[in-house]
Design a protein around this motif. Structure first.
Motif, PDB file in Angstrom:
ATOM      1  N   HIS A 124     -24.888  -6.593  -8.335  1.00  0.00           N
ATOM      2  CA  HIS A 124     -24.531  -5.207  -8.378  1.00  0.00           C
ATOM      3  C   HIS A 124     -24.438  -4.762  -6.997  1.00  0.00           C
ATOM      4  CE1 HIS A 124     -25.909  -0.769  -8.023  1.00  0.00           C
ATOM      5  NE2 HIS A 124     -25.036  -0.844  -9.181  1.00  0.00           N
ATOM      6  N   GLY A 125     -25.086  -5.204  -6.184  1.00  0.00           N
ATOM      7  CA  GLY A 125     -24.961  -4.919  -4.750  1.00  0.00           C
ATOM      8  C   GLY A 125     -23.748  -5.689  -3.906  1.00  0.00           C
ATOM      9  N   MET A 126     -23.344  -6.750  -4.343  1.00  0.00           N
ATOM     10  CA  MET A 126     -22.254  -7.449  -3.922  1.00  0.00           C
ATOM     11  C   MET A 126     -21.050  -6.677  -4.434  1.00  0.00           C
ATOM     12  SD  MET A 126     -23.707 -11.353  -4.994  1.00  0.00           S
ATOM     13  CE  MET A 126     -22.100 -12.108  -4.630  1.00  0.00           C
ATOM     14  N   ALA A 127     -21.183  -6.190  -5.703  1.00  0.00           N
ATOM     15  CA  ALA A 127     -19.812  -5.472  -6.042  1.00  0.00           C
ATOM     16  C   ALA A 127     -19.769  -4.236  -5.079  1.00  0.00           C
ATOM     17  CB  ALA A 127     -19.992  -5.120  -7.587  1.00  0.00           C
ATOM     18  N   GLY A 128     -20.802  -3.527  -4.599  1.00  0.00           N
ATOM     19  CA  GLY A 128     -20.637  -2.443  -3.888  1.00  0.00           C
ATOM     20  C   GLY A 128     -20.116  -2.670  -2.498  1.00  0.00           C
ATOM     21  N   ASN A 129     -20.574  -4.008  -2.100  1.00  0.00           N
ATOM     22  CA  ASN A 129     -19.978  -4.529  -0.588  1.00  0.00           C
ATOM     23  C   ASN A 129     -18.571  -4.612  -0.806  1.00  0.00           C
ATOM     24  OD1 ASN A 129     -22.931  -4.819   0.162  1.00  0.00           O
ATOM     25  ND2 ASN A 129     -21.868  -5.469   1.897  1.00  0.00           N
ATOM     26  N   VAL A 130     -18.240  -5.091  -1.891  1.00  0.00           N
ATOM     27  CA  VAL A 130     -16.647  -5.404  -2.079  1.00  0.00           C
ATOM     28  C   VAL A 130     -15.808  -4.054  -1.934  1.00  0.00           C
ATOM     29  CG1 VAL A 130     -14.817  -5.877  -3.658  1.00  0.00           C
ATOM     30  CG2 VAL A 130     -16.758  -7.447  -3.377  1.00  0.00           C
ATOM     31  N   GLY A 131     -16.313  -2.902  -2.543  1.00  0.00           N
ATOM     32  CA  GLY A 131     -15.918  -1.803  -2.497  1.00  0.00           C
ATOM     33  C   GLY A 131     -15.921  -0.908  -0.991  1.00  0.00           C
ATOM     34  N   ILE A 132     -17.048  -1.270  -0.196  1.00  0.00           N
ATOM     35  CA  ILE A 132     -17.363  -0.851   1.133  1.00  0.00           C
ATOM     36  C   ILE A 132     -16.399  -1.506   2.086  1.00  0.00           C
ATOM     37  CG2 ILE A 132     -18.732  -0.834   3.060  1.00  0.00           C
ATOM     38  CD1 ILE A 132     -21.260  -0.595   0.952  1.00  0.00           C
ATOM     39  N   ALA A 133     -16.065  -2.820   1.710  1.00  0.00           N
ATOM     40  CA  ALA A 133     -15.324  -3.655   2.774  1.00  0.00           C
ATOM     41  C   ALA A 133     -13.896  -3.546   2.400  1.00  0.00           C
ATOM     42  CB  ALA A 133     -15.691  -5.170   2.718  1.00  0.00           C
ATOM     43  N   PHE A 134     -13.409  -3.476   1.310  1.00  0.00           N
ATOM     44  CA  PHE A 134     -11.869  -3.735   0.965  1.00  0.00           C
ATOM     45  C   PHE A 134     -11.384  -2.370   0.209  1.00  0.00           C
ATOM     46  CE2 PHE A 134     -13.655  -7.990   0.584  1.00  0.00           C
ATOM     47  CZ  PHE A 134     -13.084  -8.708   1.778  1.00  0.00           C
ATOM     48  N   GLY A 135     -12.098  -1.339   0.163  1.00  0.00           N
ATOM     49  CA  GLY A 135     -11.590  -0.224  -0.557  1.00  0.00           C
ATOM     50  C   GLY A 135     -10.747   0.652   0.368  1.00  0.00           C
ATOM     51  N   PRO A 136     -11.298   0.727   1.657  1.00  0.00           N
ATOM     52  CA  PRO A 136     -10.367   1.396   2.775  1.00  0.00           C
ATOM     53  C   PRO A 136      -9.135   0.665   3.048  1.00  0.00           C
ATOM     54  CG  PRO A 136     -12.760   1.342   3.512  1.00  0.00           C
ATOM     55  CD  PRO A 136     -12.698   0.692   2.269  1.00  0.00           C
ATOM     56  N   LEU A 137      -9.115  -0.696   2.996  1.00  0.00           N
ATOM     57  CA  LEU A 137      -8.126  -1.400   3.534  1.00  0.00           C
ATOM     58  C   LEU A 137      -6.986  -1.328   2.093  1.00  0.00           C
ATOM     59  CD1 LEU A 137      -7.033  -3.703   5.149  1.00  0.00           C
ATOM     60  CD2 LEU A 137      -7.882  -5.607   3.857  1.00  0.00           C
ATOM     61  N   VAL A 138      -7.548  -1.225   1.015  1.00  0.00           N
ATOM     62  CA  VAL A 138      -6.443  -1.316  -0.134  1.00  0.00           C
ATOM     63  C   VAL A 138      -5.753   0.152  -0.157  1.00  0.00           C
ATOM     64  CG1 VAL A 138      -6.426  -0.990  -2.516  1.00  0.00           C
ATOM     65  CG2 VAL A 138      -7.680  -2.923  -1.560  1.00  0.00           C
ATOM     66  N   ALA A 140      -5.403   1.994   2.421  1.00  0.00           N
ATOM     67  CA  ALA A 140      -4.473   1.935   3.392  1.00  0.00           C
ATOM     68  C   ALA A 140      -3.094   1.129   3.286  1.00  0.00           C
ATOM     69  CB  ALA A 140      -4.909   1.376   5.000  1.00  0.00           C
ATOM     70  N   LEU A 141      -3.057  -0.036   2.625  1.00  0.00           N
ATOM     71  CA  LEU A 141      -2.080  -0.791   2.342  1.00  0.00           C
ATOM     72  C   LEU A 141      -1.081  -0.066   1.077  1.00  0.00           C
ATOM     73  CD1 LEU A 141      -3.633  -4.222   2.189  1.00  0.00           C
ATOM     74  CD2 LEU A 141      -2.165  -3.466   3.848  1.00  0.00           C
ATOM     75  N   LEU A 142      -1.788   0.624   0.425  1.00  0.00           N
ATOM     76  CA  LEU A 142      -1.035   1.443  -0.783  1.00  0.00           C
ATOM     77  C   LEU A 142      -0.194   2.603  -0.053  1.00  0.00           C
ATOM     78  CD1 LEU A 142      -3.578   1.833  -3.804  1.00  0.00           C
ATOM     79  CD2 LEU A 142      -1.455   0.624  -3.620  1.00  0.00           C
ATOM     80  N   LEU A 143      -0.993   3.201   1.055  1.00  0.00           N
ATOM     81  CA  LEU A 143      -0.367   4.383   1.848  1.00  0.00           C
ATOM     82  C   LEU A 143       0.964   3.864   2.494  1.00  0.00           C
ATOM     83  CD1 LEU A 143      -3.489   6.278   3.051  1.00  0.00           C
ATOM     84  CD2 LEU A 143      -1.776   7.147   1.315  1.00  0.00           C
ATOM     85  N   LEU A 144       1.149   2.486   2.795  1.00  0.00           N
ATOM     86  CA  LEU A 144       2.315   2.174   3.564  1.00  0.00           C
ATOM     87  C   LEU A 144       3.528   2.131   2.557  1.00  0.00           C
ATOM     88  CD1 LEU A 144       0.954  -1.047   5.564  1.00  0.00           C
ATOM     89  CD2 LEU A 144       1.405   1.243   6.222  1.00  0.00           C
ATOM     90  N   VAL A 145       3.293   1.984   1.396  1.00  0.00           N
ATOM     91  CA  VAL A 145       4.288   1.773   0.247  1.00  0.00           C
ATOM     92  C   VAL A 145       4.561   3.196  -0.357  1.00  0.00           C
ATOM     93  CG1 VAL A 145       5.153   0.651  -1.741  1.00  0.00           C
ATOM     94  CG2 VAL A 145       3.627  -0.433   0.144  1.00  0.00           C
ATOM     95  N   PHE A 146       3.415   3.864  -0.692  1.00  0.00           N
ATOM     96  CA  PHE A 146       3.574   5.075  -1.591  1.00  0.00           C
ATOM     97  C   PHE A 146       3.108   6.384  -0.833  1.00  0.00           C
ATOM     98  CE2 PHE A 146       2.687   1.427  -4.462  1.00  0.00           C
ATOM     99  CZ  PHE A 146       3.587   1.348  -5.090  1.00  0.00           C
ATOM    100  N   ASP A 147       3.690   7.555  -1.276  1.00  0.00           N
ATOM    101  CA  ASP A 147       3.068   8.857  -1.138  1.00  0.00           C
ATOM    102  C   ASP A 147       1.779   8.767  -1.670  1.00  0.00           C
ATOM    103  OD1 ASP A 147       3.637  11.846  -0.136  1.00  0.00           O
ATOM    104  OD2 ASP A 147       2.470  11.932  -2.099  1.00  0.00           O
ATOM    105  N   TRP A 148       0.936   9.579  -0.551  1.00  0.00           N
ATOM    106  CA  TRP A 148      -0.540   9.713  -0.720  1.00  0.00           C
ATOM    107  C   TRP A 148      -0.886  10.241  -2.215  1.00  0.00           C
ATOM    108  CZ3 TRP A 148      -3.497  13.935  -1.840  1.00  0.00           C
ATOM    109  CH2 TRP A 148      -2.962  15.276  -1.588  1.00  0.00           C
TER     110      TRP A 148
END
Length: 407
Positions: A124-138, A140-148
């Motif tokens: 459960h905690g590992m899944a939370g860390n995936v969101g913490i670590a990669f949520g902002p990155l994903v 930001a990458l989507l914002l490079l391609v699409f409107d917010w």
């Protein structure tokens, strides 16, 4: 796990979206800061009433409601024509997300066998860390391609899908509740009953656990809030003004993903391993004993962090890895200890109190570090954090000496 990862993905996508909203709605940073504070404040404060609702209505209903609420809030963001509606949407997100931790952790505590519950907390905690670590990155990458506005719709979809899955999936959320513990439903229907149940929860053992959690929350929030800036200062000294971002140099996100950000994301990723090891330890040793050792380790890291960072890149990387590992290894140990020192039919309220302390009182850690960085030094800040961790470790030792919990 999916719900936990999504909660933290949305939590940390908001700062990325703020860079767009400043321009989109022509507001000052101060105004936008107040707007975002509404959502984050409700995220913390709502944990306690959320815990009451979990004990009354069960975890499934609250988690599904959390997911639908978060998805709906991001859909509402996509059609927000004014900053006022953004405020409302973030408020909806905060209220919806606030119930997750007491609901999710009560579900694991009451529905998973005790001999493997630590492992469940770890995953459960590992899944939370995936969101913490990669949520902002994903995000930001989507914002490079699409409107917010399109991006927030895309982000909303997973929550709505998981909500539907949670509605139709069959499972017994009280499989680990003994007959003598009640059926998991709370009798809290009034303020007087809330006060009475709160008094029952706060035994000497649970009070010690509560104080340990506050120590951990202060260290956690104080460390992670300013760590990117602290890392950046050390890296500038060691490397100079080096920036090798994954974005075009002219992109507004180029400066956000510099070397320090990569190190920070790496630290959070190492936390996934820490969550796993902490959960496995919970299945093998008394969790309060693991907390005592891990907080003592964090105290040592606090003393050594600045000297190690000043030596060179290798020692900075090593101490950062150790920090990320120990900081997140604490979480399954803490959650298992809360479960151990609480009754099954008040687990939601118990986790509500503890997550109010983590997100509420623990938020003071950011203020402590901010004041320390302004009027003292980075080394002094880490010494203060080390002292907080040491106090928490001593409280955990007292807990070990007192004996068993309520289970």
């Amino acid at each position: 796990m999916a719900s936990h990862g999504l909660v933290h993905t949305y939590e940390l996508s908001i700062p990325i979206l703020m860079t767009i909203w400043l321009l989109e709605f022509s507001v000052t940073a101060a105004v936008l800061g107040l707007v975002v504070t509404v959502g984050y404040a409700l995220f913390g404060v709502g944990a306690l009433p959320g815990g009451v609702l979990v004990d009354r209505y069960g975890s499934r209903l609250l988690i599904v409601g959390c997911l639908f609420g978060m998805g709906t809030s991001f859909l509402l963001l996509s059609i927000s024509p004014h900053i006022l509606l953004v405020t409302v949407a973030l408020g909806v997100w905060g209220i919806a997300a606030s119930v997750y931790h007491p609901a999710g952790l009560a579900l694991i505590s009451n529905g998973v066998r005790r001999d493997v519950r630590g492992t469940a907390f770890a995953y459960h905690g590992m899944a939370g860390n995936v969101g913490i670590a990669f949520g902002p990155l994903v995000t930001a990458l989507l914002l490079l391609v699409f409107d917010w506005r399109i991006v927030v719709v895309v982000l909303a979809v997973p929550a709505l899908i998981v909500a539907v899955v949670g509605t139709v999936t069959e499972f017994d959320e009280t499989a680990n509740v003994d007959a003598g513990d009640g059926n998991g439903e709370s009798g809290i229907h009034s303020l007087s009953e809330f006060v009475r149940e709160s008094r029952r929860i706060f035994t000497i053992g649970f009070t010690l656990v509560f104080l340990v959690v506050i120590s951990n929350g202060l260290y956690y929030r104080g460390t992670l809030t300013f760590l990117p800036e602290i890392l950046d200062d050390f890296l500038v000294v060691l490397l100079g003004e080096v920036r090798f971002g994954i974005f075009d140099p002219e992109s507004p996100f180029a400066d956000e993903f510099d070397v320090a950000q990569y190190v920070y994301v790496g630290l959070l990723t190492v936390g996934i391993v820490g969550q796993y090891v902490g959960g496995k330890l919970t299945d093998r040793i008394p969790p309060e004993r693991g907390i005592a050792v891990m907080l003592a380790t964090l105290a040592v890291i606090g003393v050594l962090f600045v000297p190690a960072a000043q030596v060179g890149l290798a020692t900075l990387a090593l101490v950062s890895i150790l920090l990320g590992f120990a900081l997140f290894a604490m979480q399954p140990l803490t959650q298992a200890t809360i479960a151990k020192y609480s009754r099954a039919n008040s687990r939601g309220l118990s986790f509500g109190y503890t997550y109010l302390s983590i997100f509420g009182i623990g938020a003071l850690g950011a203020a402590i570090v901010g004041v320390g960085l302004t009027y003292a030094s980075v080394f002094a800040v880490f010494l203060v954090l080390a002292g907080i961790a040491l106090c928490g470790s001593m409280l955990a030792v007292t807990l070990v000496a007192r004996g068993r919990g309520t289970e």
